[in-house]
Design a protein around this motif. Sequence first.
Motif: not given
Lengths: 310, 383
Positions: B36-58
């Motif tokens: 349970i711990m590992l699933l939560l840890l990795y699941g949330y780690a991936i979600n956290f990482e996706l907070r500040e997605l950088t992008f460029a615009v043309q």
Amino acid sequence: MAEASVRTKGLCKRFGEIVAVDGLDLRVEAGEIFGLVGSDGAGKTTTLRLLTGLMAPDSGEIMVAGVDVRAYPEDARRRLGYLPQTFALHGDLSIAENIRYFADLFCQDLGEVAERRDELLDATGLAEFTERRAQDLSGGMKQKAALICALIHRPTVLLLDEPTRGVDPVSRRDLWQIVYELPAEGVTVIVATPDADEAERCSRIGVIAGGAIVDAGTPEELVARHTARLIEVATEPTRQARRLVHDMPGVRAVSALGGHLRVSLEDDGPSADEISSALADEGLRVEGVREVEPRLEDALLALEVERDAA
Amino acid sequence: MSRPDTLRRTLAVARAEWIHNWRDPRSLAIIIALPIMLLLLYGYAINFELRELTFAVQDWDRSEQSADLIDTLARSDYFTFHSLVETGEQIERLIEGGEVRFAIVIMPGFGEQIAAGKTGRVQVLLDGADSTTAGIAQGYLEGVMRAHSARLMKRWAKSRGIPASAAQPPIQPEPRVLYNPELKTASFIVPGLIAVIMTMLAALLTSGCIVREREAGSFEGLASSPIAPVEIIIGKLLPYAGIAVFDVMLCIATGGLIFHIWPSGDRAALLVVSLVYLIASLSIGLTISSVARSHQVATLIAFLTTMLPTMLLTGFVFPVRSMPKLLQYISQMIPATHFLVVIRAIYLKGTGVGPYIREVTALALISLVFVVVAAKAFRKSLE
């Protein structure tokens, strides 16, 4: 029975540079309680492990209860009971569960096991502790429980590796009470021990040193062979006295024992009075000197001194 | 060696191991809390990482409307504006270098189309090599653009005095995935994680069970009985096979309750395939336990030999097809490669195992091989 119960010939086992067992010849007859006596590192545990097939010898023959251990280890194990030096039961299983575990491993009839178990539980005084986990038992109770498990499949040969180390006197007596009754059932017992008191309980002894049997016989024979006369001297200070007596001609060995010296002598060694006056001459206080019956411990000590001298 | 005797000795080992696991608090923690711990840890780690997605615009359009869209995206919690770029090569360089997670290209005439009540075109370029991130980014992006689009629509309808429902949606994002055209979606993470966690956990569970007995001394009692090595190995496997399947259920429940991702296909079949699969990992753990000198060493080796290859070589992170040929062959020998295909299909496509008989056969064979290896590696000796 013509065939010895346990027999090894030229048994050798080395661990790298260290030779643990060095050409060991052993012959134990059926129904004997045989003491394998030696100090730590003499090769006792390795010898027992070779007998169980838990270690493979580098060379030599091993026959246990008529079975060649090297060729048919599993057949030999069916006939062997083994009480290792380290606690071999499952700590988090209860005594009853451990007994059941070993009964299953040896495929014993559960009806017979129940009878055997109750008998052994009564003899060890463990009957009321069968539901207790093995890890929660006292040292003596642990050994008794382990002995029950080693006997549950009615082995013809029982190997005990320092069975009463760290065991209280009452449990020690219980353990030996069970062991004493085994020869009547046709069981051969080998007890490895560094302890002379324990060795004295055996019907025959093999003294092991440097991985080989250096002498064998009944305790009485060994005493007769390796001690002549023994004198006990009550003297102060013992350390100085010991050195003094040790250097006298005709003295084989001296051991200090709480304010006493036990002096092992050649037949033509000094008399009690001569020792007494020699000590008094050096200004040591002598409170008493008497001739005593030599015991196995004195014989073992003398044997060690002889070996060191050789 | 008669059959009932074999069975009896095997079950004796299994029973002792089973009892040990439920009485030992440490084992119990590994069995219940760790997955349970590992699933939560990795699941949330991936979600956290996706907070500040950088992008460029043309921006080909450079209109009021395009500036408005860029502003909306930049102000969203999910995205961080990186830069305006002039060329397609610049976009590729930024994505390849990992400086931005995605880029949007606003087509010429975007502003005019919107002003006219028609649909303006926006291209979205996503980095498919990191498929999980790309999938999640795409999801967020669609959400933000849809909200922006709805606002524009209302405004436009109001200015014309017609109902909003009569208007066309003004913005139509056209996602294009670079490097990994079949983009994998966010729900990809959970089944993949279950596979990785269970592989590691299964090996971890059994990695202790023989070396522990050696350390405790009970091995000497076991080994001096007339039991055959294969009986010990099977006896040790049995309880852990049950425990492993229990842990798979625990993982499925955690993934469902916390991340809202449930397997849509045949769940019973999933458990059966998991069992076949995990026998390989359990056997690897047993093999390690047979040869390791200490419990700690065994744990470490179990972790390294299962976690790393499973993460790197099985398609969990990097698609197998984009690997060098040699690694592709190696990946075929790792059970997780095949299991990932099956578990993802059951989770995402809602199928049973029928179409994946090839993978299931591979899993069964690999597991069998590892059981044999474990039995061969085991020695009833104290040396």
